[in-house]
Design an enzyme around this catalytic site. Sequence first.
Site, PDB file in Angstrom:
ATOM      1  N   ASP A 202       9.731  38.486 -38.328  1.00 23.33           N
ATOM      2  CA  ASP A 202      10.018  38.860 -39.725  1.00 23.33           C
ATOM      3  C   ASP A 202      11.127  37.925 -40.198  1.00 23.33           C
ATOM      4  OD1 ASP A 202      10.762  40.441 -42.189  1.00 23.33           O
ATOM      5  OD2 ASP A 202       9.445  41.939 -41.280  1.00 23.33           O
ATOM      6  N   GLY A 226      11.746  34.209 -39.000  1.00 24.12           N
ATOM      7  CA  GLY A 226      11.049  33.083 -39.621  1.00 24.12           C
ATOM      8  C   GLY A 226      10.409  33.517 -40.930  1.00 24.12           C
ATOM      9  N   ASP A 227       9.557  32.636 -41.448  1.00 21.97           N
ATOM     10  CA  ASP A 227       8.951  32.842 -42.765  1.00 21.97           C
ATOM     11  C   ASP A 227       7.430  32.922 -42.594  1.00 21.97           C
ATOM     12  OD1 ASP A 227       8.100  32.727 -45.365  1.00 21.97           O
ATOM     13  OD2 ASP A 227       9.230  30.925 -45.894  1.00 21.97           O
ATOM     14  N   HIS A 246      -0.273  43.603 -48.886  1.00 21.58           N
ATOM     15  CA  HIS A 246      -0.334  44.297 -50.183  1.00 21.58           C
ATOM     16  C   HIS A 246       0.780  43.864 -51.139  1.00 21.58           C
ATOM     17  CE1 HIS A 246       2.436  48.053 -49.374  1.00 21.58           C
ATOM     18  NE2 HIS A 246       2.979  46.943 -48.940  1.00 21.58           N
TER      19      HIS A 246
END
Length: 338
Positions: A202, A226-227, A246
């Site tokens: 995350d 991280g991304d 979502h």
Amino acid sequence: MSSALEQDSSLRLLALGDGFIYARALHLAAELGIADLLADGPRPAEELSRLTATDPGTLHSMLRALAGCGVFTEQSPGCFALTAVGECLRSDHPRSVRTTIAQSGRITARAFQHADHALRTGDGAFTEAFGQPFWEFLRDNPEEGAAFNTAMQEHSRVERGTIVEAYDFPDTGRIIDVGGGDGTLLAAVLQARPKTTGVLFDLPHVVERNCIGDVGLAERCEVVGGDIFGELPSGGDLYLMKSVLHGWTDHDVLTILRGCRRAMKPDSRLLLIERVIPPGDVPHTSKAFDFAMHVMAGGQERTGDEYTRLLAEAGFAVGRVIATGSVQSIVEAVLHGS
Ligand SMILES: C[S@@+](CC[C@H](N)C(=O)[O-])C[C@H]1O[C@@H](n2cnc3c(N)ncnc32)[C@H](O)[C@@H]1O
């Protein structure tokens, strides 16, 4: 008498329109910690008003309104106690949703004042309400960031048992939870499958506050910041993404799924755990959440067909859509051609 009332369409509409009164009362009860104050037994509204620095008459009225929908019970005139439903507003309840509801009052309700902006433009209203996008706001306001992570933990605590039960998780292998928050779901899966290992992935400031060490899984689970739009941990046997897609538009979802595909081995599987919208008019929380995701983030909930189409476009084939005992469903996907 009551069935005549129920059949009156105008009254039904008026009741729906007044729904925000109950929602605001609940937000405020959560914010004030009323359920914690009732944890040891009933208390008069007067005493609660002293303890919460609120006006006794208005507090009594708010509690009575919530007693009318089953959150509290007015045991004797002016004296309130918790019901089984109200117990879940206690901070220390194992299925507490207090933080989720209190934050909803501070954040979601405020963003919803700008729902008309989302409706006109198709963009989320969060930036309109708070001056910056949602994830940046949480990063720059650590108290709200921490409350959001607790809220996600509350959702996952309520849902994890049904998810672990509904899916035949493998006995061995490496399980990677992408956008896994504090690791509540991943920890439940690893605990149910003691020979597996895990990776919690995350944003760096989010994984900093993870539960992995607290539940004794530090040896079996790596924690990686991280991304999701960058490089994801590679070589996992099973990838999980719960309540992540979502929050994003179809365009962003495709970027995330393609990144996931690049990280996966040919025989890895991907599980999307989301509120999948059922067809027709059947009431389902996914429908309200869908509107909320449009308003908050410019994201959306999706139908099974919509997930299937996005997954196919990103190079996946959908195996199954599995219902769980909670509002979440599991969309299982494999790499196309594997
Ligand atoms: C709705 S929460 C779901 C958390 C968790 N999967 C759960 O169900 O409890 C979405 C998660 O996506 C993470 N997220 C948002 N943007 C991200 C990014 N750019 N890179 C990595 N994670 C991100 C958030 O920090 C958050 O933990």
